[in-house]
Design an enzyme around this catalytic site. Sequence first.
Site, mmCIF file in Angstrom:
data_model
loop_
_atom_site.group_PDB
_atom_site.id
_atom_site.type_symbol
_atom_site.label_atom_id
_atom_site.label_comp_id
_atom_site.label_asym_id
_atom_site.label_seq_id
_atom_site.Cartn_x
_atom_site.Cartn_y
_atom_site.Cartn_z
ATOM 1 N N SER A 124 -34.091 -13.289 -23.803
ATOM 2 C CA SER A 124 -33.511 -13.501 -22.478
ATOM 3 C C SER A 124 -33.633 -12.237 -21.641
ATOM 4 O O SER A 124 -33.595 -11.116 -22.168
ATOM 5 C CB SER A 124 -32.025 -13.828 -22.662
ATOM 6 O OG SER A 124 -31.350 -13.743 -21.433
ATOM 7 N N TYR A 148 -23.407 -12.075 -26.369
ATOM 8 C CA TYR A 148 -24.541 -13.013 -26.403
ATOM 9 C C TYR A 148 -25.861 -12.245 -26.267
ATOM 10 O O TYR A 148 -26.793 -12.422 -27.051
ATOM 11 C CB TYR A 148 -24.419 -14.046 -25.269
ATOM 12 C CG TYR A 148 -25.725 -14.722 -24.939
ATOM 13 C CD1 TYR A 148 -26.291 -15.637 -25.824
ATOM 14 C CD2 TYR A 148 -26.417 -14.427 -23.754
ATOM 15 C CE1 TYR A 148 -27.511 -16.248 -25.528
ATOM 16 C CE2 TYR A 148 -27.632 -15.028 -23.459
ATOM 17 C CZ TYR A 148 -28.176 -15.934 -24.347
ATOM 18 O OH TYR A 148 -29.384 -16.521 -24.053
ATOM 19 N N LYS A 152 -29.366 -11.414 -28.844
ATOM 20 C CA LYS A 152 -30.799 -11.496 -28.527
ATOM 21 C C LYS A 152 -31.490 -10.169 -28.823
ATOM 22 O O LYS A 152 -32.581 -10.120 -29.375
ATOM 23 C CB LYS A 152 -31.001 -11.864 -27.051
ATOM 24 C CG LYS A 152 -30.516 -13.256 -26.682
ATOM 25 C CD LYS A 152 -31.295 -14.328 -27.390
ATOM 26 C CE LYS A 152 -30.852 -15.727 -27.031
ATOM 27 N NZ LYS A 152 -31.411 -16.763 -27.907
HETATM 28 P P1 NAD Z 1 -29.165 -25.445 -25.331
HETATM 29 O O1 NAD Z 1 -27.769 -25.164 -25.751
HETATM 30 O O2 NAD Z 1 -29.427 -26.644 -24.487
HETATM 31 O O3 NAD Z 1 -30.101 -25.534 -26.615
HETATM 32 C C1 NAD Z 1 -29.841 -24.809 -27.805
HETATM 33 C C2 NAD Z 1 -29.813 -25.801 -28.942
HETATM 34 O O4 NAD Z 1 -29.547 -25.108 -30.157
HETATM 35 C C3 NAD Z 1 -28.719 -26.854 -28.773
HETATM 36 O O5 NAD Z 1 -29.299 -28.144 -28.846
HETATM 37 C C4 NAD Z 1 -27.771 -26.595 -29.951
HETATM 38 O O6 NAD Z 1 -27.196 -27.796 -30.432
HETATM 39 C C5 NAD Z 1 -28.687 -25.911 -30.947
HETATM 40 N N1 NAD Z 1 -28.029 -25.016 -31.917
HETATM 41 C C6 NAD Z 1 -27.168 -24.005 -31.677
HETATM 42 N N2 NAD Z 1 -26.806 -23.417 -32.828
HETATM 43 C C7 NAD Z 1 -27.483 -24.052 -33.822
HETATM 44 C C8 NAD Z 1 -27.539 -23.903 -35.232
HETATM 45 N N3 NAD Z 1 -26.802 -22.985 -35.884
HETATM 46 N N4 NAD Z 1 -28.335 -24.729 -35.940
HETATM 47 C C9 NAD Z 1 -29.072 -25.685 -35.324
HETATM 48 N N5 NAD Z 1 -29.048 -25.885 -33.999
HETATM 49 C C10 NAD Z 1 -28.267 -25.061 -33.257
HETATM 50 O O7 NAD Z 1 -29.725 -24.134 -24.623
HETATM 51 P P2 NAD Z 1 -31.071 -23.884 -23.818
HETATM 52 O O8 NAD Z 1 -30.711 -23.574 -22.421
HETATM 53 O O9 NAD Z 1 -32.057 -24.943 -24.114
HETATM 54 O O10 NAD Z 1 -31.516 -22.521 -24.491
HETATM 55 C C11 NAD Z 1 -32.444 -22.469 -25.562
HETATM 56 C C12 NAD Z 1 -32.600 -21.019 -26.011
HETATM 57 O O11 NAD Z 1 -33.020 -20.239 -24.906
HETATM 58 C C13 NAD Z 1 -31.299 -20.393 -26.509
HETATM 59 O O12 NAD Z 1 -31.603 -19.560 -27.597
HETATM 60 C C14 NAD Z 1 -30.844 -19.572 -25.325
HETATM 61 O O13 NAD Z 1 -30.065 -18.475 -25.729
HETATM 62 C C15 NAD Z 1 -32.151 -19.127 -24.723
HETATM 63 N N6 NAD Z 1 -32.055 -18.796 -23.288
HETATM 64 C C16 NAD Z 1 -31.544 -19.711 -22.419
HETATM 65 C C17 NAD Z 1 -31.420 -19.395 -21.061
HETATM 66 C C18 NAD Z 1 -30.814 -20.366 -20.095
HETATM 67 O O14 NAD Z 1 -30.391 -19.919 -19.010
HETATM 68 N N7 NAD Z 1 -30.775 -21.661 -20.383
HETATM 69 C C19 NAD Z 1 -31.851 -18.140 -20.598
HETATM 70 C C20 NAD Z 1 -32.404 -17.233 -21.518
HETATM 71 C C21 NAD Z 1 -32.498 -17.582 -22.858
HETATM 72 N N1 UFG Z 2 -23.003 -18.368 -9.557
HETATM 73 C C1 UFG Z 2 -22.085 -18.739 -8.596
HETATM 74 N N2 UFG Z 2 -21.253 -19.792 -8.865
HETATM 75 C C2 UFG Z 2 -21.299 -20.474 -10.049
HETATM 76 C C3 UFG Z 2 -22.250 -20.080 -11.018
HETATM 77 C C4 UFG Z 2 -23.089 -19.010 -10.749
HETATM 78 O O1 UFG Z 2 -22.007 -18.150 -7.525
HETATM 79 O O2 UFG Z 2 -20.504 -21.408 -10.243
HETATM 80 C C5 UFG Z 2 -23.909 -17.240 -9.247
HETATM 81 C C6 UFG Z 2 -23.749 -16.084 -10.208
HETATM 82 O O3 UFG Z 2 -22.737 -15.232 -9.756
HETATM 83 C C7 UFG Z 2 -25.138 -15.465 -10.149
HETATM 84 C C8 UFG Z 2 -26.071 -16.652 -9.904
HETATM 85 O O4 UFG Z 2 -25.235 -17.695 -9.401
HETATM 86 O O5 UFG Z 2 -25.208 -14.646 -9.036
HETATM 87 C C9 UFG Z 2 -26.756 -17.137 -11.158
HETATM 88 O O6 UFG Z 2 -25.777 -17.356 -12.167
HETATM 89 P P1 UFG Z 2 -26.080 -18.157 -13.493
HETATM 90 O O7 UFG Z 2 -24.815 -18.231 -14.277
HETATM 91 O O8 UFG Z 2 -26.776 -19.440 -13.175
HETATM 92 O O9 UFG Z 2 -27.167 -17.253 -14.234
HETATM 93 P P2 UFG Z 2 -27.062 -15.748 -14.754
HETATM 94 O O10 UFG Z 2 -28.120 -14.977 -14.041
HETATM 95 O O11 UFG Z 2 -25.695 -15.235 -14.697
HETATM 96 O O12 UFG Z 2 -27.418 -15.899 -16.304
HETATM 97 C C10 UFG Z 2 -28.426 -16.762 -16.812
HETATM 98 C C11 UFG Z 2 -28.024 -17.234 -18.197
HETATM 99 C C12 UFG Z 2 -28.001 -16.074 -19.145
HETATM 100 C C13 UFG Z 2 -29.311 -15.367 -19.118
HETATM 101 C C14 UFG Z 2 -29.659 -14.954 -17.702
HETATM 102 C C15 UFG Z 2 -31.028 -14.355 -17.668
HETATM 103 O O13 UFG Z 2 -26.757 -17.855 -18.165
HETATM 104 O O14 UFG Z 2 -27.794 -16.543 -20.447
HETATM 105 O O15 UFG Z 2 -29.638 -16.093 -16.861
HETATM 106 O O16 UFG Z 2 -31.940 -15.171 -18.279
HETATM 107 F F1 UFG Z 2 -29.252 -14.282 -19.884
#
Ligand code: NAD
Ligand code: UFG
Length: 337
Positions: A124, A148, A152
């Site tokens: 991330s 979190y 990573k």
């Molecule tokens: P998500 O929660 O939709 O998907 C993650 C999946 O992992 C879920 O289906 C959950 O049930 C499963 N899971 C969690 N722990 C587990 C375990 N111990 N065993 C088996 N399954 C397990 O999240 P996502 O948004 O699809 O994210 C996928 C990956 O990308 C995650 O590792 C997340 O940290 C990373 N990531 C997400 C974002 C974002 O903003 N969505 C940004 C950066 C990185």
């Molecule tokens: N925001 C609002 N109101 C809300 C939610 C978010 O104003 O209800 C704002 C936040 O303050 C931020 C922007 O929208 O300025 C984006 O916020 P998000 O929560 O959508 O995303 P972040 O950048 O905080 O974080 C996301 C994921 C993290 C990841 C990061 C970088 O949640 O896990 O992107 O990949 F690490």
Amino acid sequence: MKVLVTGGTGYIGSHTVLSLQEAGHDVVVIDNLVNSGEESVRRVAELSGRTPEFHNVDLVDEAALEDVFAAADFDAVIHFAGLKAVAESVREPLKYYYNNLVGTLNLIRAMDRHDVRSLVFSSSATVYGEHNPVPYVEKMEIGANNPYGRTKEQIEDILSDLGGADQRWRIALLRYFNPVGAHPSGRIGEDPQGIPNNLVPFIAQVAVGRREKLMVFGGDYNTPDGTCLRDYIHVVDLAEGHVAALNHVAEPAGIFRWNLGSGQGSSVLEVIRSFEKAAGQPIPYEVTARRPGDLPAFWADATSALADLGWATTKTLDQMCEDHWRWQKNNPNGYGT
Ligand code: NAD
Ligand code: UFG
């Protein structure tokens, strides 16, 4: 290739399973469904015409994981499974360290035992922490500022040590920026449990009438309109980035780090305007206090992924909002609709 996808029923995982199938790969999904449901597998099958094999397995259950590896001959693994809510990780750090680290250790130990050493890992942008200038470049020192993000970072360290010690490993660390949007069919998308933590899912629930208004966290940042800037990336572009990375780790040995982002920042107000256009209705919002831990602005330097993988984003913010809205409108309560 025969590819194991952990976390494959989740948001990014389900879109990637579909892209992998479309690219001709044979996919096996494992997920413990802690933050998703099996319905996404059915929807992916409906879109691709092929049902991915699914196992309800928790990565911390080493014996169950061993059974999956014993029953199939995988060429590579894409590892999405993990917990991802930043605020929850601050409240419950042990839950995050246990799930994300032990799950990953069990996975790579099983891979090693079964001679599967090609891995694509979901990292991330949060690993860049608060001290780096933007845009973020892969060679910068990392240092996350929440539990979190530290899971990573620690997993990146473990995988780097592994790749350094044993040249047979081929590992891609993909640092995602802000994934939003949904498959253009409107059949698969993000289905957050409870109150959404992230901006676009929250806006979508306001638009569909599940929430009254959006709280904009901070309007006094040193940015063009006072709200934070983020690098939003369409989830289908992100899924395609995994297919590209998978092809890369099939060949050269080593460890690779790639930012997956667009290289452009958009403000919270720009996202609201784009979503309003997509939904054809105003999004009520109120500017309120800053959210602790938020950085004013960050976006990717995405040139390495283009140079090494031939991958770049293709979709605009408007397309992200249109697709996210189609998914939300057609599935007002997510997969539970
Ligand atoms: P998500 O929660 O939709 O998907 C993650 C999946 O992992 C879920 O289906 C959950 O049930 C499963 N899971 C969690 N722990 C587990 C375990 N111990 N065993 C088996 N399954 C397990 O999240 P996502 O948004 O699809 O994210 C996928 C990956 O990308 C995650 O590792 C997340 O940290 C990373 N990531 C997400 C974002 C974002 O903003 N969505 C940004 C950066 C990185
Ligand atoms: N925001 C609002 N109101 C809300 C939610 C978010 O104003 O209800 C704002 C936040 O303050 C931020 C922007 O929208 O300025 C984006 O916020 P998000 O929560 O959508 O995303 P972040 O950048 O905080 O974080 C996301 C994921 C993290 C990841 C990061 C970088 O949640 O896990 O992107 O990949 F690490």
